[in-house]
Design an enzyme around this catalytic site. Sequence first.
Site, PDB file in Angstrom:
ATOM      1  N   GLY A 130       1.036  -1.369  -0.065  1.00 43.59           N
ATOM      2  CA  GLY A 130      -0.092   0.341   0.010  1.00 43.59           C
ATOM      3  C   GLY A 130       0.905   0.814  -0.013  1.00 43.59           C
ATOM      4  O   GLY A 130       1.861   0.967   0.202  1.00 43.59           O
ATOM      5  N   HIS A 131       0.361   2.350   0.146  1.00 44.98           N
ATOM      6  CA  HIS A 131       0.367   3.935  -0.232  1.00 44.98           C
ATOM      7  C   HIS A 131       1.553   4.258   1.175  1.00 44.98           C
ATOM      8  O   HIS A 131       1.154   3.839   2.119  1.00 44.98           O
ATOM      9  CB  HIS A 131      -0.030   4.767  -0.849  1.00 44.98           C
ATOM     10  CG  HIS A 131      -1.311   4.913   0.446  1.00 44.98           C
ATOM     11  ND1 HIS A 131      -2.566   5.974  -0.514  1.00 44.98           N
ATOM     12  CD2 HIS A 131      -1.833   4.247   1.279  1.00 44.98           C
ATOM     13  CE1 HIS A 131      -2.634   6.159   0.139  1.00 44.98           C
ATOM     14  NE2 HIS A 131      -3.765   4.784   1.200  1.00 44.98           N
ATOM     15  N   ASN A 132       2.668   4.459   0.789  1.00 44.93           N
ATOM     16  CA  ASN A 132       3.501   5.432   1.925  1.00 44.93           C
ATOM     17  C   ASN A 132       4.064   4.229   2.946  1.00 44.93           C
ATOM     18  O   ASN A 132       4.645   4.262   4.009  1.00 44.93           O
ATOM     19  CB  ASN A 132       3.118   6.188   3.205  1.00 44.93           C
ATOM     20  CG  ASN A 132       2.142   7.574   2.097  1.00 44.93           C
ATOM     21  OD1 ASN A 132       1.177   7.589   2.030  1.00 44.93           O
ATOM     22  ND2 ASN A 132       3.215   7.844   1.950  1.00 44.93           N
TER      23      ASN A 132
END
Lengths: 352, 352, 352
Positions: free
Chosen positions: B249-251
């Site tokens: 997922g993002h980050n």
Amino acid sequence: MARAPCENTNMLLRDLQLKFGGERLGEVTRPLEGVGTIERATESEITFLANPKYRTVLAGTHAGAVILSEKERDATTKPRIVVSNPYAYFARVAQLFSPPISFMAGVHASAVIGSRARVAASASIAEFVSIGDDVVIGENVRIGAGSVIGNNVSIANDTHLVARVTVYANCKIGARNLIHAGVVIGADGFGFAPDFNHGEGQWQKIPQTGRVLIGDDVEIGANTTIDRGAMDDTVIGNDVKLDNQIQVGHNCVIGDHTVISGCVGIAGSTKIGKRVMIGGKAGIIGHLTIGDDVIVSAMTLVTKSILKAGTYTSGTPLMPHREWLKNAAHLRRLDLMANKIRLSANKMEEGE
Amino acid sequence: MARAPCENTNMLLRDLQLKFGGERLGEVTRPLEGVGTIERATESEITFLANPKYRTVLAGTHAGAVILSEKERDATTKPRIVVSNPYAYFARVAQLFSPPISFMAGVHASAVIGSRARVAASASIAEFVSIGDDVVIGENVRIGAGSVIGNNVSIANDTHLVARVTVYANCKIGARNLIHAGVVIGADGFGFAPDFNHGEGQWQKIPQTGRVLIGDDVEIGANTTIDRGAMDDTVIGNDVKLDNQIQVGHNCVIGDHTVISGCVGIAGSTKIGKRVMIGGKAGIIGHLTIGDDVIVSAMTLVTKSILKAGTYTSGTPLMPHREWLKNAAHLRRLDLMANKIRLSANKMEEGE
Amino acid sequence: MARAPCENTNMLLRDLQLKFGGERLGEVTRPLEGVGTIERATESEITFLANPKYRTVLAGTHAGAVILSEKERDATTKPRIVVSNPYAYFARVAQLFSPPISFMAGVHASAVIGSRARVAASASIAEFVSIGDDVVIGENVRIGAGSVIGNNVSIANDTHLVARVTVYANCKIGARNLIHAGVVIGADGFGFAPDFNHGEGQWQKIPQTGRVLIGDDVEIGANTTIDRGAMDDTVIGNDVKLDNQIQVGHNCVIGDHTVISGCVGIAGSTKIGKRVMIGGKAGIIGHLTIGDDVIVSAMTLVTKSILKAGTYTSGTPLMPHREWLKNAAHLRRLDLMANKIRLSANKMEEGE
């Protein structure tokens, strides 16, 4: 690929207030040029506070301004905007600072366009795109490199297939969709009839002749797959948001505004209501009904219909492996354990 | 695609020892031409023993020579090499027998190369590859057929994208990566703010303006997806090994040397340490911290941060379905059961 | 993409009986033009009843005719065909009404064909397909747009790769396969030897030099991945049906007629028997043996070999989250609970 920082946007807090409303307290000393997280925003960026947990972090932020709720209005002395929904307000501001990238209309010389296909003049068809016969491509649609669009597909205005998307024949995609790389829409559902006799024989395929119908404002994450219906259609409502690597089985129906996190699998013919939220890696078996506003926890397996709104969970808590070994062993004799307890209770009653 | 058996490599045990060290006991009577498993290696192949469980199998091996540890030095009388880490030694020998396939430098006539893109003369760009503006492609980089590289991406020396890989704009990929078919790097993270009022409204997209930054010596398995950061970046460290169909997922931040098995899902903003090992189909929810040297069992759901090294597990043991039905029913009344036990205990104490 | 409704097929019940057998009761008043579900079939469509649960729905069907079993022969007065396996019969009828779409033989001008590749004249190679050296493509094979076929691959007669399929070098694919978009066959298995010393060092790759060998009549769902063997081969038997987003690790062997639902992950070197059925999102760890006719429930984790036919399950039942919280807490102290029960029982015995 969808958005890029816009270098020429310079905003005062007052400009944001004019565009999006809210109560303004103070004004920035230098124009805002973008958005940032509480931890990393710079003086020329605006941040937001939605989760009270981050209130302590807010004290140390370098952001030039903050969006926050009525309840948190005094959590900072910085220039700020007070609104009822700081996160949604922040989203609008972030969108303002990251406008959609402009693109060139037209069909790349390498693209292959089928017979009787109608591609709007404002649409953009990239290199190595294959478009089948009788396809209809709406205004401002972008089809990214390497995408394959089957016969008789329609894609409504302003939808963007980023790259390497496959849409099988006859599927319909609504307006303003954002469909990420590797997505496959309309592959055959998984339907086979066992045709064995005394161990001889083989599986008989049920032809999958339904379609996938996708509403407006849908986002579909990378490598997600949505199967076509067996006879009837698979239907995705409006404003549905699907994360990466989700599998939607044939004949599923997903209601408007439903949000599904990554790696979820939904077996065939399950109907999911509106505003449902499904956590990552959850599974839902086939032929169920999930009502409106249901929330399913991460990695939960849904094995029966859920008609009442609320949060539902399966699974066991995380443990150090040694503890898990000791505890999990008893799961194999839980029934025995329950019997013992019953016996003890009975004996005790007799003894009284 | 990455390696091919090298037909002209003929090695004595002494040659291997010269290259890679170790103690040599005996010598092969015919040169070695490759590696094999204990069960299937032929007289012209060398095998290894790393797991003592296979010691009994070793007796029947047809391998011409064996790599084994000090502890197992007398487990065979065959020509052998004794080393501290037989598996790693074997890997080096196998690499020697399967050198990287040579490839032709140059850009295929069908490839589309954006403005100001800089492609090293030693790089190989295959057919139907789309490369955006301002992309930088390093020395000896190979971009396989059907790959799509967004604007402003950089790919460092000796990295190989096998085929049909998508890299979204602005992402950075390090040196000596091996990225398999169907991988998607840098698609939008899953970020939407609810903007509903009395049931009306819709989800507001948070523009995903961060990047994916990937270190050196990373391998990424087929159809794995790594989302770009929302505002900050998603970061994959050096020597990270990701199997197929993983979702990051993002980050997220993944530390050096961490190894993740197939079908794992990691939600946004989770930080994973160094040398972490995550079993297949595990899930990790968002915003957690997983410390160095943590091991997560297969299909485990990690719902809270793990700061201490060790192995962690959730889930229940496998049972024949009938037993499972009997036992699992009690999971729904475990709290009642615990109360009964407490009551019994109390009564008994009173009775004493 | 594989099948399309055939507009000119008009059938009486008698025609179907002639083709496929069965006992006919009555005759339709207007010719049949297709198949439909019990709920949605029209007067010109035939439906079927396989699950007695749907008997009540049958009363309201608008279908022109019904296929059902001996036991259900009087469940309707409509024209009908009575057979021992209504679902398989229905599948054959549905196939009749949805014959394979015809396609044009030949190689699209944009396709890139390697040296010494042999493509049958009856085969169809679509746009933007890349075919390596020494590839053999059989009669009537279709390779859809954007597919990438590595060196020395062979694909037997009548197999269909729908679109954007990747097959790595040296793999062999049997006859009459249907392989959906995004599938990756033959990517490297996940094999690395740890080569660390006091925290220094890195993972050593084990070259993956085996192949993937796929039998006849196999269907592989969208975005499924099957890794090549490390040294020996990964083998998929005949009439195996794999749904979408399945991951098959290196050196797995899957027996004939086995059916695997979506999102299943199978780790390396596991051997699966014949006619095995694996539910969606299940996981099987590596180096296990699963016997013939085993059934694995959805989202079950198989952690040890299963030699005896039957159904096997792990996991916990779904609960409202509040109940789950109360019950799940006790899973962490199940061992303590078991001890308490033992103590109570002992005390009671002493007391007697």
